[in-house]
Write a protein that holds these residues in place. Sequence first.
Motif, PDB file in Angstrom:
ATOM      1  N   ILE A  84       5.790   3.379   0.905  1.00  0.00           N
ATOM      2  CA  ILE A  84       5.138   2.185   0.389  1.00  0.00           C
ATOM      3  C   ILE A  84       5.347   1.118   1.450  1.00  0.00           C
ATOM      4  O   ILE A  84       6.477   0.850   1.877  1.00  0.00           O
ATOM      5  CB  ILE A  84       5.682   1.744  -0.974  1.00  0.00           C
ATOM      6  CG1 ILE A  84       5.343   2.818  -2.005  1.00  0.00           C
ATOM      7  CG2 ILE A  84       5.105   0.373  -1.368  1.00  0.00           C
ATOM      8  CD1 ILE A  84       5.727   2.494  -3.413  1.00  0.00           C
ATOM      9  N   LEU A  85       4.239   0.546   1.892  1.00  0.00           N
ATOM     10  CA  LEU A  85       4.248  -0.421   2.980  1.00  0.00           C
ATOM     11  C   LEU A  85       3.973  -1.820   2.469  1.00  0.00           C
ATOM     12  O   LEU A  85       3.178  -2.007   1.541  1.00  0.00           O
ATOM     13  CB  LEU A  85       3.179  -0.057   4.014  1.00  0.00           C
ATOM     14  CG  LEU A  85       3.218   1.362   4.578  1.00  0.00           C
ATOM     15  CD1 LEU A  85       2.048   1.559   5.538  1.00  0.00           C
ATOM     16  CD2 LEU A  85       4.545   1.640   5.256  1.00  0.00           C
ATOM     17  N   GLU A  86       4.604  -2.783   3.101  1.00  0.00           N
ATOM     18  CA  GLU A  86       4.277  -4.185   2.884  1.00  0.00           C
ATOM     19  C   GLU A  86       3.687  -4.689   4.194  1.00  0.00           C
ATOM     20  O   GLU A  86       4.346  -4.602   5.241  1.00  0.00           O
ATOM     21  CB  GLU A  86       5.520  -4.981   2.506  1.00  0.00           C
ATOM     22  CG  GLU A  86       5.229  -6.443   2.232  1.00  0.00           C
ATOM     23  CD  GLU A  86       6.461  -7.169   1.750  1.00  0.00           C
ATOM     24  OE1 GLU A  86       6.749  -7.107   0.534  1.00  0.00           O
ATOM     25  OE2 GLU A  86       7.145  -7.774   2.597  1.00  0.00           O
ATOM     26  N   VAL A 113       8.948  -0.365   2.698  1.00  0.00           N
ATOM     27  CA  VAL A 113       9.828  -0.890   1.645  1.00  0.00           C
ATOM     28  C   VAL A 113      10.314   0.196   0.695  1.00  0.00           C
ATOM     29  O   VAL A 113      11.278  -0.006  -0.052  1.00  0.00           O
ATOM     30  CB  VAL A 113       9.168  -2.055   0.864  1.00  0.00           C
ATOM     31  CG1 VAL A 113       8.903  -3.234   1.792  1.00  0.00           C
ATOM     32  CG2 VAL A 113       7.894  -1.610   0.179  1.00  0.00           C
ATOM     33  N   ALA A 114       9.664   1.356   0.716  1.00  0.00           N
ATOM     34  CA  ALA A 114      10.102   2.512  -0.076  1.00  0.00           C
ATOM     35  C   ALA A 114       9.651   3.759   0.663  1.00  0.00           C
ATOM     36  O   ALA A 114       8.647   3.742   1.376  1.00  0.00           O
ATOM     37  CB  ALA A 114       9.522   2.478  -1.485  1.00  0.00           C
ATOM     38  N   ARG A 115      10.404   4.833   0.470  1.00  0.00           N
ATOM     39  CA  ARG A 115      10.104   6.061   1.210  1.00  0.00           C
ATOM     40  C   ARG A 115      10.324   7.266   0.307  1.00  0.00           C
ATOM     41  O   ARG A 115      11.252   7.301  -0.489  1.00  0.00           O
ATOM     42  CB  ARG A 115      11.013   6.143   2.430  1.00  0.00           C
ATOM     43  CG  ARG A 115      10.834   7.407   3.245  1.00  0.00           C
ATOM     44  CD  ARG A 115      11.229   7.228   4.672  1.00  0.00           C
ATOM     45  NE  ARG A 115      10.092   6.683   5.427  1.00  0.00           N
ATOM     46  CZ  ARG A 115      10.157   6.253   6.665  1.00  0.00           C
ATOM     47  NH1 ARG A 115      11.296   6.265   7.312  1.00  0.00           N
ATOM     48  NH2 ARG A 115       9.085   5.801   7.282  1.00  0.00           N
ATOM     49  N   ARG A 142       0.832  -1.191   0.000  1.00  0.00           N
ATOM     50  CA  ARG A 142       0.000   0.000   0.000  1.00  0.00           C
ATOM     51  C   ARG A 142       0.867   1.242   0.000  1.00  0.00           C
ATOM     52  O   ARG A 142       1.838   1.324   0.743  1.00  0.00           O
ATOM     53  CB  ARG A 142      -0.861  -0.022   1.264  1.00  0.00           C
ATOM     54  CG  ARG A 142      -1.700   1.186   1.535  1.00  0.00           C
ATOM     55  CD  ARG A 142      -3.125   1.153   1.021  1.00  0.00           C
ATOM     56  NE  ARG A 142      -3.810  -0.092   1.062  1.00  0.00           N
ATOM     57  CZ  ARG A 142      -4.658  -0.481   2.017  1.00  0.00           C
ATOM     58  NH1 ARG A 142      -4.900   0.292   3.046  1.00  0.00           N
ATOM     59  NH2 ARG A 142      -5.274  -1.628   1.920  1.00  0.00           N
ATOM     60  N   TYR A 143       0.505   2.202  -0.835  1.00  0.00           N
ATOM     61  CA  TYR A 143       1.113   3.531  -0.811  1.00  0.00           C
ATOM     62  C   TYR A 143       0.357   4.362   0.219  1.00  0.00           C
ATOM     63  O   TYR A 143      -0.872   4.316   0.276  1.00  0.00           O
ATOM     64  CB  TYR A 143       0.993   4.185  -2.202  1.00  0.00           C
ATOM     65  CG  TYR A 143       1.433   5.620  -2.234  1.00  0.00           C
ATOM     66  CD1 TYR A 143       2.779   5.954  -2.251  1.00  0.00           C
ATOM     67  CD2 TYR A 143       0.498   6.650  -2.232  1.00  0.00           C
ATOM     68  CE1 TYR A 143       3.187   7.284  -2.267  1.00  0.00           C
ATOM     69  CE2 TYR A 143       0.891   7.976  -2.250  1.00  0.00           C
ATOM     70  CZ  TYR A 143       2.241   8.288  -2.267  1.00  0.00           C
ATOM     71  OH  TYR A 143       2.629   9.591  -2.282  1.00  0.00           O
ATOM     72  N   VAL A 144       1.084   5.118   1.041  1.00  0.00           N
ATOM     73  CA  VAL A 144       0.465   5.965   2.056  1.00  0.00           C
ATOM     74  C   VAL A 144       0.304   7.368   1.475  1.00  0.00           C
ATOM     75  O   VAL A 144       1.294   8.077   1.284  1.00  0.00           O
ATOM     76  CB  VAL A 144       1.310   6.025   3.348  1.00  0.00           C
ATOM     77  CG1 VAL A 144       0.612   6.888   4.396  1.00  0.00           C
ATOM     78  CG2 VAL A 144       1.587   4.623   3.883  1.00  0.00           C
ATOM     79  N   PRO A 145      -0.919   7.792   1.186  1.00  0.00           N
ATOM     80  CA  PRO A 145      -1.111   9.127   0.607  1.00  0.00           C
ATOM     81  C   PRO A 145      -0.846  10.232   1.627  1.00  0.00           C
ATOM     82  O   PRO A 145      -0.992  10.044   2.840  1.00  0.00           O
ATOM     83  CB  PRO A 145      -2.577   9.119   0.169  1.00  0.00           C
ATOM     84  CG  PRO A 145      -3.226   8.052   0.963  1.00  0.00           C
ATOM     85  CD  PRO A 145      -2.172   7.053   1.327  1.00  0.00           C
ATOM     86  N   THR A 164      16.915  -0.527   0.602  1.00  0.00           N
ATOM     87  CA  THR A 164      17.670  -1.784   0.517  1.00  0.00           C
ATOM     88  C   THR A 164      17.263  -2.723   1.641  1.00  0.00           C
ATOM     89  O   THR A 164      17.062  -3.914   1.423  1.00  0.00           O
ATOM     90  CB  THR A 164      19.184  -1.499   0.586  1.00  0.00           C
ATOM     91  OG1 THR A 164      19.516  -0.580  -0.441  1.00  0.00           O
ATOM     92  CG2 THR A 164      19.983  -2.772   0.433  1.00  0.00           C
ATOM     93  N   ASP A 165      17.149  -2.162   2.848  1.00  0.00           N
ATOM     94  CA  ASP A 165      16.710  -2.928   4.014  1.00  0.00           C
ATOM     95  C   ASP A 165      15.391  -2.342   4.496  1.00  0.00           C
ATOM     96  O   ASP A 165      15.369  -1.229   5.043  1.00  0.00           O
ATOM     97  CB  ASP A 165      17.744  -2.842   5.133  1.00  0.00           C
ATOM     98  CG  ASP A 165      19.064  -3.487   4.755  1.00  0.00           C
ATOM     99  OD1 ASP A 165      19.035  -4.599   4.203  1.00  0.00           O
ATOM    100  OD2 ASP A 165      20.115  -2.866   5.008  1.00  0.00           O
TER     101      ASP A 165
END
Length: 131
Positions: A75-77, A99-101, A17-20, A116-117
């Motif tokens: 972006i969350l897992e 997982v992404a910011r 999920r992307y956090v708006p 990466t982590d």
Amino acid sequence: MTAPSTAPVGTRVVHRRYVPYSHAHYAGNLVDGAYSLGLFGDVATEMCILTDGDEGLFASYNDVQFRAPVRAGDILEITCELTRAGTRSRLMDFAVLVVARGAATPENPGAAQVLTDPIVATTATGTVVVP
């Protein structure tokens, strides 16, 4: 009538999920901890549908840990693992990983990076019941 659970312990459900930015409530674009708990409800619902053909009902959370911030633009897992299946209750372990910011700068306001982590933001154990 609901069929008995057919999924073995260890069954996993994963959502991303992307956090708006509309979900940020605090300085630094921080998102409240309840956001993670809502996501746990989503993966638990899918798990109950997979295992029992029913959405189930959350009975309790145990040991909720807010380990790192969740921010708008992340972006969350979200993971859920079935750890025990009783006659009507299901014990599940949950995690939210970043997982992404977003990495916005004035020169590049839409910048973001895959981490990466991944960062473990929230963990919990929960019990759901099914009919």
